[in-house]
Write a protein that holds these residues in place. Structure first.
Motif, mmCIF file in Angstrom:
data_model
loop_
_atom_site.group_PDB
_atom_site.id
_atom_site.type_symbol
_atom_site.label_atom_id
_atom_site.label_comp_id
_atom_site.label_asym_id
_atom_site.label_seq_id
_atom_site.Cartn_x
_atom_site.Cartn_y
_atom_site.Cartn_z
ATOM 1 N N GLU A 85 0.731 -1.300 0.035
ATOM 2 C CA GLU A 85 -0.099 0.069 -0.011
ATOM 3 C C GLU A 85 0.807 1.187 -0.202
ATOM 4 N N ASP A 117 3.400 -12.792 -0.361
ATOM 5 C CA ASP A 117 2.341 -12.659 0.578
ATOM 6 C C ASP A 117 1.362 -11.717 0.847
ATOM 7 N N LEU A 118 1.587 -10.763 -0.388
ATOM 8 C CA LEU A 118 0.497 -9.633 -0.521
ATOM 9 C C LEU A 118 -0.418 -9.828 -1.882
ATOM 10 N N VAL A 119 -0.117 -10.781 -2.500
ATOM 11 C CA VAL A 119 -0.951 -11.136 -3.611
ATOM 12 C C VAL A 119 -2.513 -11.644 -3.378
ATOM 13 N N THR A 120 -3.398 -10.911 -3.922
ATOM 14 C CA THR A 120 -4.949 -11.381 -3.917
ATOM 15 C C THR A 120 -5.522 -11.289 -5.144
ATOM 16 N N PRO A 121 -6.426 -12.142 -5.396
ATOM 17 C CA PRO A 121 -7.284 -12.138 -6.645
ATOM 18 C C PRO A 121 -7.274 -10.872 -7.487
ATOM 19 N N LYS A 122 -8.042 -9.574 -6.427
ATOM 20 C CA LYS A 122 -8.334 -8.620 -6.935
ATOM 21 C C LYS A 122 -6.809 -7.928 -7.813
ATOM 22 N N ILE A 123 -5.696 -8.089 -6.914
ATOM 23 C CA ILE A 123 -4.476 -7.475 -7.534
ATOM 24 C C ILE A 123 -3.976 -8.338 -8.593
ATOM 25 N N LYS A 158 -1.597 -21.823 -1.755
ATOM 26 C CA LYS A 158 -2.580 -20.852 -1.847
ATOM 27 C C LYS A 158 -2.407 -20.102 -3.536
ATOM 28 N N LEU A 159 -1.147 -19.409 -3.414
ATOM 29 C CA LEU A 159 -0.884 -18.737 -4.768
ATOM 30 C C LEU A 159 -1.278 -19.577 -5.997
ATOM 31 N N MET A 162 -5.009 -19.511 -6.748
ATOM 32 C CA MET A 162 -5.162 -18.059 -7.362
ATOM 33 C C MET A 162 -4.872 -17.962 -8.717
#
Length: 350
Positions: A85, A117-123, A158-159, A162
């Motif tokens: 962020e 560790d900061l990766v999300t589906p939105k990103i 997890k990644l 995704m």
């Protein structure tokens, strides 16, 4: 170029013991704004001064007429951590947009490095919208806290889920017969500072140096390895790569020489590289033979190797060619680099 490694900011959410640069660390509040703003201030000029085309020729792969095939070069965006962020929306996405504007959707392969560790589906979706071709998860090693040994497996699983859901394929095994560098992707892969990889010995740089983690010796020639200085002058051909810092300073290798070879906020990359061609120092680096750098300046191989010896912060004996390169830059090369820069800028202004 085959590859451009562009560090867009020093900001990171980690302060790893093995990092090659002390500037990669957490910044907060005004300090974070300041360090990110360095990248914001310079990125457009840097991108403007990248090569007009990222197409390169690869003599290892010939077409039906026996000529080197043309391939699309990679621009690797890294930090620090590009997804934190305060950087992601302010700097990282604008850099992706600017690169897309310069080269178009298939003019350059856009690769990004992240600890994961900061990766999300939105990103992931936001990166794919900006034509990201490769997502490289770089924190898979024992030096990243929480990623030691099998501790990294849950994050990798997890990644992987995704990425699969987003249609991002794992880089195919060489045994598959596929050459992913010719494919549009998108792809992902996991890597880290593992013993069997090119940075396995770790570099005599940054916190890896101050924490005495480097096991490199005089037989470890980072200069001749992937992302070393070898072939950096051969823009337009396979193997060519440079590294860029947030302010535009450009280096012939990812480990970085003591001094930059120029600055992309003020001049074009191709002009810098062309000016260095034929100079004995830089041609030696281009051959991946740093011990030859000083042959025309009074430093024979024996002197270079002697200069490559030092002691660690705790007083232990240590020797590596990168140390000799640093000392050569400090003692002799600085005025040469500055004079070549002065002549280029003078020609640019005329």
């Amino acid at each position: 170029m085959e590859s451009i490694y562009y560090v867009i900011s020093w900001a990171c959410h980690r302060k790893c013991t093995h990092c090659y640069d002390d500037r990669f660390r957490p910044y907060v509040r005004d300090a974070l704004k300041t360090v990110v703003n360095e990248g914001v201030t310079h990125y457009q000029r840097i991108i403007n001064n990248l090569p007009d085309s990222m197409i390169y020729r690869d003599p290892r792969h010939l077409d039906a007429n026996g000529k080197p095939r043309e391939r699309i070069g990679r621009i690797i965006l890294a930090g620090g951590e590009v997804l934190i962020e305060g950087m992601r929306e302010t700097l990282f996405y604008p850099v992706l947009d600017a690169v897309n504007e310069k080269y178009g959707p298939r003019g350059a392969r856009l690769s990004i490095q992240t600890t994961g560790d900061l990766v999300t589906p939105k990103i992931i979706d936001e990166m794919l919208e900006r034509n990201v071709w490769m997502i490289a998860i770089s924190g898979m090693d024992d030096f990243h806290v929480g990623m030691e040994g099998d501790k990294r497996l849950p994050l990798m699983e997890k990644l992987s889920r995704m990425f699969e859901a987003a249609g991002i394929e794992a880089v195919p095994s060489p045994k598959s017969g596929r050459d992913h560098l010719t494919e549009d992707g998108p792809f992902h892969f996991f890597f880290g500072a593992q013993p069997e990889q090119w940075i396995g010995e770790l570099w005599p740089r940054g916190r890896a140096w101050s924490n005495e983690l480097s096991t490199a010796n005089m037989e470890t020639n980072f200069c001749a390895r992937q992302s070393g200085a070898r072939n950096f002058l051969n823009h337009g051909w396979a193997g060519s790569e440079v590294a860029i810092e947030p302010n535009g300073d450009v280096f012939p290798c990812c480990l970085k020489t003591k001094l930059p070879i120029g600055n992309l906020a003020e001049e074009k990359l191709v002009d810098i590289l062309e000016s260095l061609k034929g100079h004995p120092v830089f041609e030696a680096m281009n051959q991946g033979e740093p011990w030859r750098m000083g042959e025309t300046m009074g430093w024979n191989e024996e002197k270079f190797r002697q200069a490559s010896k030092t002691v660690t912060p705790k007083g232990n004996d240590y020797a590596n060619l990168c140390i000799g390169c640093d000392r050569f830059h400090e003692e002799l090369l600085g005025p040469v680099v500055e004079e070549m820069r002065r002549k280029r800028l003078q020609h640019l202004a005329s």
